[in-house]
Design a protein around this motif. Structure first.
Motif, short mmCIF file in Angstrom:
data_model
loop_
_atom_site.label_atom_id
_atom_site.label_comp_id
_atom_site.label_asym_id
_atom_site.label_seq_id
_atom_site.Cartn_x
_atom_site.Cartn_y
_atom_site.Cartn_z
N ALA A 205 53.23 54.27 36.95
CA ALA A 205 54.69 54.16 36.93
C ALA A 205 55.29 55.17 35.96
N GLU B 14 70.41 51.57 33.37
CA GLU B 14 71.42 51.53 34.42
C GLU B 14 72.38 50.36 34.23
N SER C 254 64.87 56.51 42.63
CA SER C 254 64.44 55.12 42.61
C SER C 254 62.92 55.04 42.66
N GLY C 255 62.36 54.24 41.77
CA GLY C 255 60.91 54.09 41.74
C GLY C 255 60.19 55.11 40.90
N SER C 256 60.95 56.00 40.22
CA SER C 256 60.30 57.06 39.44
C SER C 256 59.84 56.56 38.07
N GLY C 257 60.20 55.33 37.71
CA GLY C 257 59.65 54.78 36.48
C GLY C 257 60.63 54.64 35.33
N LYS C 258 61.93 54.76 35.59
CA LYS C 258 62.93 54.67 34.50
C LYS C 258 62.88 53.30 33.82
N SER C 259 62.89 52.25 34.65
CA SER C 259 62.91 50.90 34.06
C SER C 259 61.60 50.59 33.34
N VAL C 260 60.49 50.96 33.95
CA VAL C 260 59.19 50.69 33.33
C VAL C 260 59.08 51.46 32.01
#
Ligand SMILES: Nc1ncnc2c1ncn2[C@@H]1O[C@H](COP(=O)(O)OP(=O)(O)OP(=O)(O)O)[C@@H](O)[C@H]1O
Ligand SMILES: [Mg+2]
Length: 211
Positions: free
Chosen positions: A24, A181, A44-50
């Motif tokens: 992630a 976000e 989306s899904g690139s790992g920002k939140s993780v």
């Protein structure tokens, strides 16, 4: 102190799922100085939140940090005991989550919830914590903050709820606010308002912001 307040070096976080290993966060490095705003961009899904979760010891199962450093004021948060990271969280580093409806307790007044954030980290009388909550609500532009201490989350609009989340984040005057976000659930006008609230806080208090 020399160097940036936060230094992230070659951070790698992965999820071991039945379908294989998902990398992630795959070798992220950056630094944040006091009062600086750093934006993280990616699809989306690139790992920002993780990545945001990795900084503060909140990687969800079955995720883990494989390698790298998260140097906070010189201490590596990847390697210090969890207890230490927990005591920093909310006090020196605060997080604003994306969806205020799932982060706020629906059956508790917003004043009480912001005051609890104070009482988690400081020994002050409950009334003093409520006063700080009202101040924080004023700082994020919630009208009649005294009166709204007694409001419940559902009595607020989406934009006002996001302001409550930001008030909760800044009530302990953190050095860094991580906002993953914070405005995606809001319409464009309200997004702009929330961003300008964050920027005002940065200018006034010198809090750094990771977006
Ligand atoms: N609990 C989990 N279990 C397994 N994989 C996960 C988990 N959480 C996230 N991932 C994977 O980690 C990767 C990064 O997800 P992340 O949520 O950080 O992306 P993002 O950049 O925040 O996306 P978005 O812009 O949609 O919020 C994705 O491939 C996702 O599928
Ligand atoms: Mg995300």
């Amino acid at each position: 102190m020399t160097g940036p307040m936060l230094v992230v070096r070659d951070l790698r976080t992965s999820f071991r799922t039945s379908g294989g290993v998902v990398k992630a966060v795959d070798g992220v490095s950056f630094g944040i100085d006091r009062g600086e705003v750093v934006g993280v961009v990616g699809e989306s899904g690139s790992g920002k939140s993780v990545m945001a979760m990795s900084l503060i010891g909140l990687v969800p199962e079955p995720g883990r940090i494989d390698s790298g450093r998260v140097l906070w004021k010189g201490r590596d948060l990847v390697r210090v005991p969890q207890r230490e990271v927990r005591s920093l969280r909310g006090r020196e580093i605060a997080v604003v989550f994306q969806d205020p409806m799932s982060s706020l307790n629906p059956v508790q007044t917003v004043g009480r919830q912001i005051a609890e954030a104070v009482l988690l980290h400081r020994r002050v009388p409950r009334q003093a914590a409520m006063d700080l909550a009202a101040d924080a609500m004023a700082a994020v532009g919630i009208p009649s903050p005294r009166r709204h201490l007694a409001s419940y989350p559902h009595e607020f609009s989406g934009g006002m709820r996001q302001r409550v989340m930001i008030a909760m984040a800044l009530v302990n005057e953190p050095d860094l606010i991580i906002a993953d976000e914070p405005t995606t659930a809001l319409d464009v006008t309200i997004q702009a308002q929330v961003m300008s609230v964050l920027d005002e806080i940065r200018q006034r208090t010198g809090t750094a912001i990771l977006l």
